[in-house]
Enzyme design. Structure first.
Site, mmCIF file in Angstrom:
data_model
loop_
_atom_site.group_PDB
_atom_site.id
_atom_site.type_symbol
_atom_site.label_atom_id
_atom_site.label_comp_id
_atom_site.label_asym_id
_atom_site.label_seq_id
_atom_site.Cartn_x
_atom_site.Cartn_y
_atom_site.Cartn_z
ATOM 1 N N CYS A 119 21.100 72.069 36.019
ATOM 2 C CA CYS A 119 21.627 70.963 35.429
ATOM 3 C C CYS A 119 21.300 71.255 33.992
ATOM 4 O O CYS A 119 22.138 70.600 33.209
ATOM 5 C CB CYS A 119 20.629 69.827 35.522
ATOM 6 S SG CYS A 119 20.564 69.166 37.326
ATOM 7 N N HIS A 252 21.994 65.210 29.433
ATOM 8 C CA HIS A 252 22.319 65.534 30.810
ATOM 9 C C HIS A 252 22.295 63.951 31.347
ATOM 10 O O HIS A 252 21.196 63.282 31.348
ATOM 11 C CB HIS A 252 21.197 66.117 31.613
ATOM 12 C CG HIS A 252 21.346 66.338 32.999
ATOM 13 N ND1 HIS A 252 22.283 66.544 33.668
ATOM 14 C CD2 HIS A 252 20.243 66.224 34.110
ATOM 15 C CE1 HIS A 252 22.178 66.625 34.944
ATOM 16 N NE2 HIS A 252 20.635 66.379 35.003
ATOM 17 N N ASN A 282 24.784 62.069 38.887
ATOM 18 C CA ASN A 282 24.308 63.433 38.614
ATOM 19 C C ASN A 282 25.189 64.322 39.140
ATOM 20 O O ASN A 282 25.044 64.591 40.248
ATOM 21 C CB ASN A 282 22.915 63.764 38.852
ATOM 22 C CG ASN A 282 22.204 64.730 38.345
ATOM 23 O OD1 ASN A 282 22.811 65.707 37.824
ATOM 24 N ND2 ASN A 282 20.991 64.891 38.203
#
Length: 325
Positions: A119, A252, A282
């Site tokens: 990520c 993020h 996500n």
């Protein structure tokens, strides 16, 4: 003359298939797994996710986002000197997803490679492309974060399968005499690999280990907030800029709780924080460029704004990039 790297275009792409929380709850109920829209929203802020259809690969999503970014930048694919793709879900062991995107775009000759920092991948990739431009190794660079994360999810694990989606985001960097990327700061702590990992691999034609994503949510939350807060202070100190000068925080997009907690810890008002996780869940390495692109296209982020981009993910990895838009 000092060379800087500046973002001149952005793009994003989400697969057309939208799965709402209610849709997902119905699918999981057929497996005897209980969840609900309320349960997911309260814990994550996620309302829906985009999922790629079977056979759609990361390079496909990446190419869509790349074309949009190139159009926005007003340059042709053949003008690129460098293509970097951040992904944890590559099409193949090799060649790199970046080479596949290069072929789809019709570019020949540019350097092309993948970056794997989960990520944090886009932040890592952006930092390497920035360094290449500042070193005079490239003039025009395409940086992409792209994932088909649905391919590594255990759809019997409620604690993870509700959190993730598929997508791609991209930026075009160009050499400039005006500062664009002001500062960057990257970190990792491999001793924390167990709190977020997909620890399987293919060996001699067989899957070895657990091929699915596994996560210790509480440990990730704690380490993410602590790491990103420290990173924000460090990158601002490096650039000689106060946190209060930041126009936008583009973190993020993992979980609204993490994002809100981080914003409060940094003293950044909620109206200055870009949040898109509610719309696409996500998307790992794609989440930061997707959020950046969304905020540019809806007029929130404007030329001259100061944006703090932050990533955190498995490895354990984290980092920040300070950008003058």
């Amino acid at each position: 003359m000092t060379i800087f790297a500046k973002i001149i275009g952005t793009g994003g792409y989400l697969p057309p298939r939208i799965v709402s929380n209610d849709d997902l709850a119905l699918e999981l109920a057929q497996k005897g797994i209980e969840t609900s829209d309320q349960w997911i929203v309260e814990r994550t802020g996620i309302h829906q996710r985009h999922l790629a259809d079977p056979g759609v690969r990361t390079s496909h999503l990446a190419t869509h986002a790349a074309r949009q970014a190139l159009e926005d930048a007003g340059i042709a694919a053949q003008d690129l000197d460098l293509i970097v793709v951040a992904t944890s879900t590559p099409d193949y062991v090799f060649p790199s997803t970046a080479c596949l995107v290069q072929a789809e775009l019709g570019n020949k000759g540019a350097a092309a490679y993948d970056v794997q920092a989960v990520c944090s991948g886009f932040v890592y990739a952006l930092t390497t492309a920035d360094a290449m431009i500042k070193a005079g190794r490239a003039r025009n660079a395409l940086v992409i974060g792209a994932e088909v994360f649905s391919s590594i999810l255990d759809w019997n694990d409620r604690s993870t399968c509700v959190l993730f989606g598929d997508g791609a985001g991209a930026v075009v960097l160009q050499a400039s005499d005006e500062p664009g990327i002001l500062a960057a700061q990257l970190n990792a702590d491999g001793s924390q690999m167990g709190i977020l990992c997909a620890a399987g691999n293919v060996s001699h034609g067989q899957v070895v280990g657990d091929p699915f994503l596994r996560m210790d949510g509480q440990a990730v939350f704690k380490l993410a907030v602590t790491s990103l807060a420290a990173s924000a202070h460090q990158v601002c100190e490096q650039a000689g800029i106060a946190l209060s000068d930041i126009t936008w925080l583009v973190p993020h997009q993992a979980n609204v709780r993490i994002i809100n907690f981080l914003g409060r810890k940094l003293g950044i008002p909620s109206e200055k924080v870009v949040i898109t996780v509610d719309q696409h869940a996500n998307t790992s390495a794609a989440s930061v460029p997707l959020a950046l692109n969304a905020a540019r296209r809806d007029g929130r982020i404007r030329a001259g704004d100061l944006a703090l981009l932050q990533g955190v993910g498995g490895g354990f990895t984290w980092g920040s990039v300070l950008v003058r838009c």
